[in-house]
Enzyme design. Structure first.
Site, PDB file in Angstrom:
ATOM      1  N   GLU A 278       1.564  -0.020  -5.240  1.00 36.56           N
ATOM      2  CA  GLU A 278       1.033   1.375  -5.470  1.00 36.56           C
ATOM      3  C   GLU A 278       2.335   2.315  -5.587  1.00 36.56           C
ATOM      4  O   GLU A 278       2.787   2.793  -4.778  1.00 36.56           O
ATOM      5  CB  GLU A 278       0.022   2.164  -4.577  1.00 36.56           C
ATOM      6  CG  GLU A 278      -1.200   1.342  -4.377  1.00 36.56           C
ATOM      7  CD  GLU A 278      -2.248   1.944  -3.641  1.00 36.56           C
ATOM      8  OE1 GLU A 278      -3.381   2.409  -3.944  1.00 36.56           O
ATOM      9  OE2 GLU A 278      -1.915   2.185  -2.488  1.00 36.56           O
TER      10      GLU A 278
ATOM     11  N   ASP B  20       0.776  -1.086   0.045  1.00 34.00           N
ATOM     12  CA  ASP B  20       0.021   0.052  -0.093  1.00 34.00           C
ATOM     13  C   ASP B  20       1.070   1.175  -0.013  1.00 34.00           C
ATOM     14  O   ASP B  20       1.733   1.191   0.704  1.00 34.00           O
ATOM     15  CB  ASP B  20      -0.963  -0.150   1.426  1.00 34.00           C
ATOM     16  CG  ASP B  20      -1.808   1.159   1.344  1.00 34.00           C
ATOM     17  OD1 ASP B  20      -2.760   1.068   0.433  1.00 34.00           O
ATOM     18  OD2 ASP B  20      -1.835   2.011   2.158  1.00 34.00           O
TER      19      ASP B  20
END
Length: 1021
Positions: free
Chosen positions: A689, A660
């Site tokens: 990400e 994340d």
């Protein structure tokens, strides 16, 4: 004179060119009055987010009055500068218009906006006007504007800043587990600014939590939450007083000591202290530094910086890192602790305290258990042993001993299996009880760690658990993202273990996944997180889980018994084992970039400040948007992350990790994690990400951003380029993409089709690349995670509906198919959001992180209602898995074998895969995506017998029909796949085989007959 005029003009031109947009801006301010009308007359929590274009001065403006039209707000704006505003509910719960509104103000201006209106009126509409009534403020708190039946508590927070600068400051307030709201100041007095908070539906709550913050979590006044005692209210009105940097809440103004407090102090070397204050220092006199024994340190030199707000103190001798220190200054109240924050990044600190051992946490045997915790700045550490995971059941307190490299150790005899423990850590004058960051088991709600014999948590035959066969090349993966509860909470699931790990062990629990054909199941955070109360699981609770508490422990609410720490471990392993047995690998969504708690996190209780990045004023950097960001670039945080992922990979047999906000981690850490996992199993996949949430203290050149993918081999990044290219921006619900009408996004789609690699047929000037990149960011297609929807933002179906509210369901269905037809035929790694194959909806909720099960669950009736969509997705997956041409990774292979077809209509993207690409049985594969609403005749690369395997209705490996010639008519909103593959059994090929076989049989029969005749003839002779 002419020369003078020319000179003045030249100066004016130069000055103008240095200003934004080449314009000269006035420094005067004007008043912008916004009148807002809601049809339902309910304005609770509605406010205005306002800014001046070209600046970072964004702030919340509350409505302060009302008239016959609606509510009224006044904003001070710069004359001659374009101002922006958004009328919103709460902290982005909803917006009146999805587009930013802008207005150029030259003088005091009034505008009128109605509910849902994008734009505004500059003249009062009919019915506007009437008496202007001020909404309640501190000055008229007793002049209630509501009836007794509507009565609510009114809390007035008086806030004082020493610099008298309140721009962008606001309050975030909440009650219990309710969603928080932001409040802007709406009044002032001699003390400072005043924030009015209307509280409804208290349900007996006695506390109001508040955080004084700047902007939208740009920074905080202090790094801990404050709680207001609501029982002190009189006649439903309460006044409280806050002072910058002071954690106390005062209920009487006379109790406030207005003398300034020192803001921060930190060592930046063994002989240097940096001291800051909220106001300028007027002298260097009266500075005193003491150690924890009361000894006063001898000063060498004291300097003040040019601004006067920072003092540099140089010491005569090095400090002892095992001690703690305080500093005081005459004219300022209270001494404050000198932190080691400024030392944490130094070589001195690393050399003294980096511990590279593998025994942090507990080391268990039946005869004894040893404990080791890293707490270099602590003066004392106590090991607490408990009988249970909660309650008053302390067994023993054991003093731990300082050991090497900042660690503390203790050894306890006997069998401690299933015994709970915590650490009591003293740093300076503060003692905190904390959970071991290296905890591998915890009690209910994760508040105590537990010693566990991990061998006893293994399910039957766990030693034989083997992941399904996988090449290790990420382009061979098909990833399916799922939240733990979504699968089973709807009654149509037919599963018993609702929201539990064990639902995947039930008969039929994995049937959908195996039938669909995915290779990897990506689970949203399944480690222990803070959001869910594990003591109250009879009440349905939902959260995505991006608020980490204990990184190395499964989440208790997903187990059948969170009270006993060993149960969740065993059941998580059973889930992995069952998925493996059914041909599915398991990916964990990991969230190392921030913790759910900040100042009171276990990390911070044990080594204050070390695990988090700091801002220049000593606060928590907030690149995550969640109050903090971890410092992966510090060696012991980096070690923790590596130890954690390798633990999950070895103890739980996890097959992949999704990071994340990966750009909050530094490149070196991500590479070391990748290398550590490769040593365990090269087929473990890693992706994340390639961005952050903004405002990180990490240098951009060091961050694991998407644009630096080339520096992180073996690590993939989500491609927001193809995501937004296909169906439009996730930040603007009504903006379409290629499949829903924005055909100029075709170049973004093409860029995604080549896996974000370099290709001569891509016009990179037409590709919107994040981070300002001017070209491809992936060095191979395996680095590009291709997707159109995920748990974040609208589901694909909801996005299509938002952009085309008048489209019929059949058209939406065609677009639903085409969006992922693009993904599943593109080079790169396909990623599917659970339920997209059955047109999943969340009824337009784009941020359902804590919404109900009813919003987030998968309704399995959708599968029956949209069986054609499901079969289409299933067919696309089987096609991709059968044909390696769709799974090239090397950039050179893509360049040599993939050619985009040119001279085709706008709204069509088509390409050919040739040369038996990547060892494919098909010599040619042509893919055509027609996003227009009309039929398109498309020329094929060559004249041949083309086998059509995908059209707008059907997808798979079976031949639908044979297309003869060099062109094909493609239906609207449809993707077609054709190939030339001699190995495929078409009807025509089968008939030809029958003819050949028949002829062969005749020849054989004739030959046999002749032989028999010849033998008889010879015999008669």
């Amino acid at each position: 004179m002419k020369r003078l005029i020319s000179l003045l003009l030249a100066i004016a031109i130069v000055v103008t060119s240095l200003l934004p947009n080449g314009r000269i801006y006035a420094t005067d301010n004007a008043k912008l009055t916004i009148h807002y009308q809601r049809t339902d007359g309910v304005y609770d929590d509605w406010n205005i987010w306002a800014w001046d274009t070209g600046t970072e001065d964004m702030e919340q403006i509350d409505f302060t009055a009302r008239d016959d039209f609606g509510y009224i707000a006044e904003i001070e704006v710069a004359v001659g500068n374009e101002s922006g505003f958004i009328i919103r509910k709460g902290d982005w719960v909803a917006k009146n218009c999805d587009e930013d509104q802008r207005i150029l103000v030259e003088q005091d201006t009034e505008i009128w906006v109605t509910e849902g209106q994008c734009g505004y009126l500059t003249e009062a509409p009919e019915g506007a006007g009437g008496e202007v009534v001020q909404l309640p403020t501190a000055a008229n708190a007793n002049e209630s504007t509501v009836s007794d039946e509507e009565a609510e508590m009114q809390v007035f927070v008086h806030y004082r800043r020493y610099d008298d600068k309140y721009k962008k400051w606001n309050i975030w307030g909440w009650i219990g587990d309710k969603e928080g709201l932001s409040y802007a100041f709406n009044d002032e007095d001699d003390y400072g600014k005043i924030f009015k908070m209307n509280l409804k539906d208290l349900n007996g709550a006695q506390q109001l939590g508040i955080i004084m913050r700047k902007g939208d979590w740009d920074s905080r006044d202090i790094d801990q939450d404050r709680f207001i005692d609501l029982t002190k209210a009189k006649d439903e009105v309460l006044h409280v007083y806050l002072l910058e940097g002071d954690p106390n809440i005062y209920y009487n103004e006379d109790d406030v000591d207005l003398r300034p407090r020192l803001s921060s102090a930190t060592f930046t070397s063994l002989k240097k202290v940096i001291l800051t204050a909220p106001i300028p220092f007027t002298s260097t006199d009266g500075i005193e530094i003491k150690d924890n024994s009361g000894n006063i340190l001898e000063l060498d030199q004291v300097l003040v910086d040019q601004t006067g707000s920072t003092i540099v103190v140089l010491l005569k001798e090095d400090i002892n890192l095992e001690n703690s220190y305080t500093i005081s200054k005459e004219g300022f109240k209270d001494a404050i602790e000198v932190s080691y924050t400024g030392l944490f990044d130094s070589e001195e600190f690393h050399d003294a305290f980096y511990y590279d051992g593998d025994d942090l946490g507990f080391t268990y045997s039946k005869d004894n258990t040893s404990f080791r915790v890293w707490a270099p700045t602590a003066s004392k550490v106590i090991l607490n042993l408990y009988e249970a995971g909660s309650g008053d059941n302390l067994i023993e307190k054991i003093d731990m001993t300082r050991d090497v490299k900042g660690t503390w150790v203790a050894e306890v005899s006997g069998d401690l299996n299933l015994t709970y423990y915590t650490y009591e850590v003293t740093v300076g004058n503060q003692t905190n009880e904390a959970v071991d960051p290296y905890a591998r088991a915890v009690g209910v709600n994760g508040n105590r760690a537990m010693v566990v014999d991990l061998d006893l948590t293994d399910p039957e035959n766990w030693a034989e658990d083997v992941a399904p066969e996988f090449s290790g090349n990420p382009t061979d993966a098909i990833i399916y993202e799922l939240h733990m509860r979504d699968w089973s909470t709807h009654e149509s699931s037919g599963l018993e273990n609702v929201g539990k790990f064990l639902r995947f062990t039930e008969e039929g629990g994995t049937d959908h996944l195996t039938d669909l054909g995915i290779t990897h199941l990506h689970l949203l955070p399944a480690f222990d997180h803070r959001s869910i109360d594990e003591t109250n699981l009879d009440e349905a609770q939902f959260n995505w889980g991006y608020d980490p508490q204990n990184y190395n422990v499964p989440e208790g609410s997903y187990s059948t018994d969170p009270e006993n720490g060993e149960v969740r471990i065993n059941e998580f392993k059973q889930m992995v084992q069952s998925l493996h047995q059914n041909g599915v690998r398991v990916v964990m969504d990991v969230v190392y970039n921030h913790t759910g708690a900040t100042a009171d996190s276990d990390f911070n209780k044990i080594v204050p400040g070390y695990y988090y990045r700091q801002t220049t004023d000593g606060g928590f950097s907030n690149g995550s948007g969640c109050g903090n960001e971890t410092a992966s670039d510090r060696s012991m945080m980096r070690k923790f992350m590596i130890d954690s992922v390798t633990y999950w990979a070895t103890e739980y047999n996890i097959d992949g990790f999704r990071f994340d906000l990966m750009a909050l981690h530094d490149i070196d850490t991500i590479n070391e994690i990748r290398n550590a996992l490769t040593e365990i199993d090269p087929t473990i996949i890693t992706y994340g990400e390639g961005w952050d949430a903004g405002g990180s203290a990490l240098k951009p050149t060091e961050a694991a951003l998407k644009i630096y993918a080339s520096q992180m081999p073996g690590v993939a990044m989500f491609s927001d380029d193809i995501r937004d290219g296909i169906k439009g921006s996730v930040f603007n619900a009504e903006e379409p993409g290629f499949v829903n009408g924005q055909f100029t996004f075709d170049e973004r789609v093409k860029f995604g089709i080549v896996g974000a690699t370099e290709h001569s047929q891509i016009d990179y000037n037409r590709v919107a690349l994040a981070g300002g990149a001017s070209g491809p960011w992936a060095t191979e297609a395996a680095q590009s995670i291709n997707y159109v929807s995920a748990h974040d933002n609208n589901t694909l179906y909801d996005k299509l509906i938002a952009t085309l509210p008048d489209a019929d369901e059949e058209t939406i269905k065609l677009m639903q198919k085409q969006a992922n037809a693009i993904i599943l035929t593109a080079q790169g790694v396909p990623f599917l959001h659970a339920g997209v194959e059955m047109m999943r909806t969340k009824d337009g909720d784009h941020n359902s992180y804590n919404a109900s099960d009813e919003v987030n669950q998968i309704n399995w009736n959708w599968k029956n209602e949209n069986q054609d969509v499901y079969n289409y997705y299933k067919g696309l997956i089987s096609l991709r898995r059968a044909h390696p041409a769709f799974r090239m990774s090397a950039q050179e292979d893509i360049q040599n074998n993939l050619t985009f077809m040119e001279d085709i209509p706008l709204g069509v993207v088509a390409f050919n895969l040739e040369n038996n690409a990547n060892g494919d049985s098909a010599s040619d594969i042509t893919v055509i995506h027609n996003a227009t609403d009309s039929e398109q005749v498309i020329s094929l690369p060559k004249s041949a017998d083309w086998q059509l395997v995908v059209n707008g209705e059907t997808a798979g490996t079976e031949v639908i029909e044979v297309i003869k010639g060099d062109s094909i008519t493609v239906t609207p909103h449809s993707s077609y796949v054709l190939m030339i593959d001699d190995s495929m059994n078409t009807t025509e090929n089968f008939n030809q085989l029958l003819l050949i076989a028949g002829a062969a049989l005749l020849v054989i029969a004739g030959t046999a007959g002749y032989i028999i005749y010849d033998k008889k003839k010879k015999a008669s002779k």
